[in-house]
Scaffold this motif. Structure first.
Motif, PDB file in Angstrom:
ATOM      1  N   ARG A   9       0.830  -1.191   0.000  1.00  0.00           N
ATOM      2  CA  ARG A   9       0.000   0.000   0.000  1.00  0.00           C
ATOM      3  C   ARG A   9       0.873   1.252   0.000  1.00  0.00           C
ATOM      4  O   ARG A   9       1.991   1.240   0.536  1.00  0.00           O
ATOM      5  CB  ARG A   9      -0.942  -0.008   1.205  1.00  0.00           C
ATOM      6  N   GLY A 172     -12.103  -2.208  -0.304  1.00  0.00           N
ATOM      7  CA  GLY A 172     -12.038  -2.353  -1.750  1.00  0.00           C
ATOM      8  C   GLY A 172     -11.034  -3.395  -2.177  1.00  0.00           C
ATOM      9  O   GLY A 172     -10.293  -3.949  -1.358  1.00  0.00           O
ATOM     10  N   VAL A 174      -7.876  -3.868  -4.582  1.00  0.00           N
ATOM     11  CA  VAL A 174      -6.832  -3.144  -5.313  1.00  0.00           C
ATOM     12  C   VAL A 174      -5.719  -4.135  -5.624  1.00  0.00           C
ATOM     13  O   VAL A 174      -5.211  -4.812  -4.723  1.00  0.00           O
ATOM     14  CB  VAL A 174      -6.269  -1.967  -4.498  1.00  0.00           C
ATOM     15  N   CYS A 178      -7.909  -7.554  -1.148  1.00  0.00           N
ATOM     16  CA  CYS A 178      -8.948  -6.889  -0.366  1.00  0.00           C
ATOM     17  C   CYS A 178      -8.286  -5.996   0.677  1.00  0.00           C
ATOM     18  O   CYS A 178      -7.436  -6.461   1.447  1.00  0.00           O
ATOM     19  CB  CYS A 178      -9.848  -7.918   0.319  1.00  0.00           C
ATOM     20  N   LEU A 182      -9.667   2.665   2.237  1.00  0.00           N
ATOM     21  CA  LEU A 182      -8.918   3.104   1.068  1.00  0.00           C
ATOM     22  C   LEU A 182      -8.654   4.605   1.098  1.00  0.00           C
ATOM     23  O   LEU A 182      -9.572   5.409   1.283  1.00  0.00           O
ATOM     24  CB  LEU A 182      -9.683   2.770  -0.213  1.00  0.00           C
ATOM     25  N   GLU A 186      -5.608   4.724  -3.683  1.00  0.00           N
ATOM     26  CA  GLU A 186      -6.100   3.358  -3.873  1.00  0.00           C
ATOM     27  C   GLU A 186      -7.516   3.366  -4.444  1.00  0.00           C
ATOM     28  O   GLU A 186      -7.827   2.617  -5.378  1.00  0.00           O
ATOM     29  CB  GLU A 186      -6.086   2.620  -2.531  1.00  0.00           C
ATOM     30  N   ASP A 187      -8.363   4.213  -3.886  1.00  0.00           N
ATOM     31  CA  ASP A 187      -9.751   4.261  -4.317  1.00  0.00           C
ATOM     32  C   ASP A 187      -9.863   4.615  -5.798  1.00  0.00           C
ATOM     33  O   ASP A 187     -10.718   4.093  -6.515  1.00  0.00           O
ATOM     34  CB  ASP A 187     -10.508   5.284  -3.470  1.00  0.00           C
ATOM     35  N   ALA A 190      -9.135   1.346  -7.794  1.00  0.00           N
ATOM     36  CA  ALA A 190      -9.651   0.075  -7.263  1.00  0.00           C
ATOM     37  C   ALA A 190     -10.473  -0.663  -8.313  1.00  0.00           C
ATOM     38  O   ALA A 190     -11.187  -0.056  -9.114  1.00  0.00           O
ATOM     39  CB  ALA A 190     -10.496   0.336  -6.026  1.00  0.00           C
ATOM     40  N   ASP A 193     -14.989  -1.137  -5.047  1.00  0.00           N
ATOM     41  CA  ASP A 193     -14.966  -0.434  -3.765  1.00  0.00           C
ATOM     42  C   ASP A 193     -16.336  -0.528  -3.114  1.00  0.00           C
ATOM     43  O   ASP A 193     -17.354  -0.693  -3.793  1.00  0.00           O
ATOM     44  CB  ASP A 193     -14.523   1.027  -3.920  1.00  0.00           C
TER      45      ASP A 193
END
Length: 246
Positions: A9, A172, A174, A178, A182, A186-187, A190, A193
């Motif tokens: 992340r 979400g 990505v 899972c 987010l 990331e969102d 994705a 989401d």
């Protein structure tokens, strides 16, 4: 739930970790209840204002009303957002979000116990880095609870109308993984989401799920819900601690 693998992340969190959360109660002294909520770089001011009246369609019913308004300040994102008053109307996204906030809060309030009064919960986004609607619900609940504390202390309520806590979180998929809570980076990319609203008894109030890039299966849906319940449980713990020291 399938095991979570090591995550890459952007902020270094594991897939099942929340961003840092901080709630500052009574942030706006002039409001009946208020809180500044910070979830990562997302910051929202939530205020609760009590009116000793209800909408015309609810008068005489012996029950109150809780409603919400939501807005993003012009500099809350990298590019300036025009104020709604400049456009002459509320944009569709803001309208949908404030309806969600209102529904989520009403789901945990006994309107008859509230009496014929309205509580307005206003959520103003200072900075947006994903999850603003979920942060608004979490902070809005704290502001509402503080306003109710004041009504009880003043003798205007015989008992609390709040039946349960309520919290919301985004999850979400990505890069096939899972993930909980987010952030915007990331969102924005994705594959799927979902925003999940849960009450204090662990029951669902609302689930908003969308496949953005590709469809997802039942097993992934279950994994996302498991993450959401884990996240909302932690958020409700933070809410409770905030209210206990207020």
């Amino acid at each position: 739930m399938t095991p979570l693998r090591d995550s890459s992340r952007p902020d270094g969190r594991t897939a099942d970790a929340l961003r840092p959360v901080r709630i500052l109660p009574n942030f706006v002294p002039s409001a009946h209840g208020s809180a500044l909520i910070e979830i990562g770089q997302t910051r929202v001011i939530c205020t609760a204002s009590v009116e000793e009246s209800v909408p015309a369609w609810r008068r005489g019913a012996g029950a109150g009303w809780v409603t919400a308004e939501y807005g993003m300040l012009p500099a809350s994102t990298n590019e300036r957002r025009a104020r709604d008053i400049t456009r002459g109307k509320l944009d569709g996204r803001s309208s949908e979000i404030q309806r969600l906030i209102g529904r989520s809060l009403r789901a945990v309030v006994d309107m008859e116990a509230l009496g014929e009064r309205t509580v307005w919960v206003d959520c103003d986004v200072l900075t947006a880095d994903g999850g603003t609607r979920c942060a608004s619900i979490c902070g809005g609940y704290v502001a509402l609870a503080l306003a109710v504390q004041g009504l009880l202390a003043d003798g205007r309520l015989e008992r609390t109308p709040i039946r349960h806590a309520v919290a919301a979180i985004s999850v979400g998929i990505v890069d096939g993984e899972c993930r909980l809570d987010l952030a915007y980076l990331e969102d924005s990319r994705a594959d799927a989401d979902m925003n999940v609203v849960v009450n204090g008894t662990g029951e669902l109030i609302e689930v908003q799920a969308t496949a953005e890039g590709r469809s997802f299966g039942r097993r992934q849906l279950d994994d996302l819900l498991d993450l959401a319940f884990r996240g909302t449980s932690e958020l409700m713990r933070i809410q409770a601690e905030t209210l206990a020291r207020s």
